[in-house]
Design a protein around this motif. Structure first.
Motif, PDB file in Angstrom:
ATOM      1  N   ARG A 148       0.837  -1.207   0.000  1.00  0.00           N
ATOM      2  CA  ARG A 148       0.000   0.000   0.000  1.00  0.00           C
ATOM      3  C   ARG A 148       0.871   1.255   0.000  1.00  0.00           C
ATOM      4  NH1 ARG A 148      -2.470  -2.755   4.568  1.00  0.00           N
ATOM      5  NH2 ARG A 148      -4.386  -3.836   3.937  1.00  0.00           N
ATOM      6  N   ARG A 149       1.883   1.242   0.847  1.00  0.00           N
ATOM      7  CA  ARG A 149       2.721   2.430   0.988  1.00  0.00           C
ATOM      8  C   ARG A 149       3.566   2.697  -0.246  1.00  0.00           C
ATOM      9  NH1 ARG A 149       5.868   2.602   6.506  1.00  0.00           N
ATOM     10  NH2 ARG A 149       6.456   4.571   5.523  1.00  0.00           N
ATOM     11  N   ALA A 150       3.717   1.689  -1.097  1.00  0.00           N
ATOM     12  CA  ALA A 150       4.506   1.864  -2.318  1.00  0.00           C
ATOM     13  C   ALA A 150       3.682   2.399  -3.481  1.00  0.00           C
ATOM     14  CB  ALA A 150       5.145   0.535  -2.712  1.00  0.00           C
ATOM     15  N   VAL A 151       2.371   2.504  -3.334  1.00  0.00           N
ATOM     16  CA  VAL A 151       1.534   3.046  -4.412  1.00  0.00           C
ATOM     17  C   VAL A 151       1.804   4.542  -4.542  1.00  0.00           C
ATOM     18  CG1 VAL A 151      -0.831   3.489  -5.176  1.00  0.00           C
ATOM     19  CG2 VAL A 151      -0.259   1.295  -4.081  1.00  0.00           C
ATOM     20  N   VAL A 152       2.079   4.988  -5.769  1.00  0.00           N
ATOM     21  CA  VAL A 152       2.317   6.403  -6.039  1.00  0.00           C
ATOM     22  C   VAL A 152       1.144   6.944  -6.851  1.00  0.00           C
ATOM     23  CG1 VAL A 152       3.810   8.100  -7.146  1.00  0.00           C
ATOM     24  CG2 VAL A 152       4.820   6.114  -5.993  1.00  0.00           C
TER      25      VAL A 152
END
Length: 585
Positions: A415-419
């Motif tokens: 999730r945190r890697a979604v840009v």
């Protein structure tokens, strides 16, 4: 009964250096030579040892006949962590039956992401699933990277894997390079900070019985490949520095040394127009002995990349040895050059008889061999392989690898890697009608009503892989290289949707992509790096915040890419999205 006599090297109460010296003194030249090869070993889905073939001898032959005891796992189909553990124990049983009982060190390429490439990484399978390394780079969070590496350490350790053939310290300065997904980004200072956390997560504060040794690659930085081609292939053998950024590419390695990285792998490439000889880094004495050993004082194990000596065939593709700059040398002379350059192990090779020949012919001294063997043995002892770490418990492997808390941590990292690049209609409202292309309907049904006709939808959600130029079949097909823009034919289905209804387009950025044709047409654009449908939809529907930022810039055109300099980060003119771009929702 008298207690069985114990050789000093078998006594865990003695200092490691004393044990190393004792074992080294007992070894034959052939046993020493076997120790200096780190090759592939196949694992069957049921955890047994498959028979050998033209590419890889049987594991029994490698250990018993060739006296090799460093092997990199090659899984033949889906193999669970438990089956890897069972295979590992079978391998160690064979090793225990050899004259000196030297345990096998098992290594692996990365196996916690989605990309399955026999040259670089394996899909997660039963291990916890995380974004690709470039996705960790999109988080720019050292604590998250250390958490990932520590979880990977625990899962590897439970399966008997003791060397990680990662992380990559290379910088993503050349947008077309096919191995960008394995890097942590393009900015040297950010990558250095993340890399140090990665090494410490795998090894801890010092290499020991609970560590997985990090083999950091690819010294002195493989990013600046001429024209973005890869040095696995003869047409990509040259590394260039038109921007004069040689020192810049060393920064992540300096952080790795500071963090205590145990092992280092040079790349295939040959430097062009530098102060160093124009031969592949594995053969390059001024790079290995001069720079790595001399300037940085690195005294750990240096293992070459795979296949510098012997021609082979991989997946039906003829692969000449990557002896760039020394192609004219025979196999004995290539090995001699590698040893003279300062390397300790030959990756992907299984021909220890060549080292025996070189010593017997007086071309390499046994004292030189002893220097490398001492380094290699030291790591085995430090990791407890001669003591209580030789075998693993497969039932414990099942409990540790892929456990729910590890999977949850991996999903959160995804999730945190979604840009989020553009976001005119985000977050989406739950319960709306959605049309899907490239998204699993069963997953999307937890967020919205899935419809089969775009005319019935409020929004379309499309997922696409970044564009690339296919390069033939077999082994070469795994390398996404060349163009970064889609053809008109590839774009047409997406543009027909964007013309008909608001469309969210997500692109899996294993390399940068030219998104210019979509930026004004899509209602929203996102970039991901190995995030599952669930992780992406959590962000699109507002269940999770968007926090990722680009780990490299996204160019506006291929012309800008072609005019940029291979060694300079974020060097394209007027990028569509700059390094670090990412909207917060």
């Amino acid at each position: 009964m008298m207690e069985k006599l114990m050789h000093p090297y078998q006594n865990p109460e003695l200092p490691i250096e004393e044990r190393v010296t004792d074992l080294l003194g007992r070894m034959t030249l052939a046993e020493k030579a076997g120790l200096m090869f780190h090759t592939m070993a196949a694992v069957s889905p049921d955890g047994t040892l498959p028979p050998g073939d033209a590419m890889i001898p049987s594991t029994g032959e490698l250990i018993q006949d060739k006296l090799i005891n460093h092997v990199n796992i090659l899984t033949l189909g889906p193999v669970t962590p438990r089956k890897i553990a069972e295979w590992h124990n079978r391998v160690q049983e064979i090793a225990a039956g050899t004259r000196l009982g030297i345990p096998v060190t098992v290594s692996t390429d990365p196996r916690h992401g989605v990309i399955d490439n026999p040259a670089a990484s394996a899909a997660a399978g039963g291990f916890s699933a995380w974004p690709e390394p470039i996705g960790l780079g999109a988080t720019k969070d050292p604590s998250l990277v250390r958490e990932f590496a520590d979880i990977a350490r625990q899962e590897y350790l439970a399966a008997g894997i003791r060397v990680a053939l990662h992380p990559m310290a290379d910088l993503a300065t050349e947008p077309r390079w096919a191995r960008t997904s394995g890097t942590l980004g393009s900015d040297a200072d950010t990558v250095a900070e993340l890399l140090a956390a990665y090494v410490r997560g795998l090894q801890g504060d010092a290499l020991g019985p609970s560590s997985v040794a990090a083999m950091v690659k690819h010294f002195p930085g493989a990013g600046p490949q001429k024209g973005g081609e890869d040095a696995h292939f003869a047409y990509g053998r040259e590394q260039v520095y038109p921007g004069g950024m040689w020192e810049y590419h060393l920064k992540p390695f300096e952080a790795a040394f500071e963090a205590g990285a145990a092992q280092i792998m040079p790349y295939y490439g040959m430097p062009v127009d530098t102060e160093h000889e124009e031969v592949g880094f594995g053969f390059n004495k001024s790079v290995i002995e001069g720079l790595l050993r001399g300037r940085y004082g690195f005294d750990g194990v240096i293992c070459t990349d795979w296949g510098l000596v012997t021609d082979a065939e991989i997946m039906g593709t003829p692969m000449p040895a990557r002896a760039w700059g020394v192609e004219h040398l025979d196999r004995h002379a290539r090995v001699q050059r590698i040893l003279e350059a300062g390397a300790d192990q030959l990756g992907g090779e299984h021909c220890p008889e060549l080292i025996v020949d070189l010593v017997e012919q007086g071309r390499v001294s046994e004292e030189r061999i002893n220097v490398s063997v001492r380094r290699i043995l030291r790591d085995k002892f430090r990791m407890g392989l001669f003591d209580d770490r030789r075998y693993v418990d497969p039932s414990n492997t099942e409990k540790v690898a892929g456990q729910s808390s590890f999977r949850a941590a991996g999903l959160e990292a995804q999730r945190r890697a979604v840009v989020v690049l553009t976001a005119s209609n985000l977050p989406l409202t739950e319960g709306i009608n959605v049309y899907l292309d490239g998204v699993d309907p069963a997953v999307a049904a937890a967020y919205a009503k899935v419809v089969d006709d775009p005319a019935d939808a409020d929004v379309a959600i499309v997922r696409r892989a970044a564009p690339y130029e296919p390069r033939g079949g077999g082994f070469e097909a795994f390398f996404h290289a060349g163009r970064l823009e889609w053809t008109a034919e590839e774009l047409a289905p997406v543009l027909s949707l964007t013309a008909a209804l608001p469309t969210v387009v997500d692109v899996m950025l294993d390399r940068p992509a030219v998104l210019t044709p979509l930026v004004t047409e899509a209602a929203a654009l996102t970039g991901t790096f190995g995030s599952s449908d669930e992780a992406l939809l959590d962000v699109l529907f507002g269940r999770a915040p968007s926090s990722g930022t680009l780990p490299f810039e996204l160019p506006s055109s291929m012309a800008a890419v072609e005019e940029s300099r291979e060694d300079v980060p974020n060097d394209t003119v007027a990028p569509l999205f700059p390094y670090g771009h990412g909207l917060k929702l």
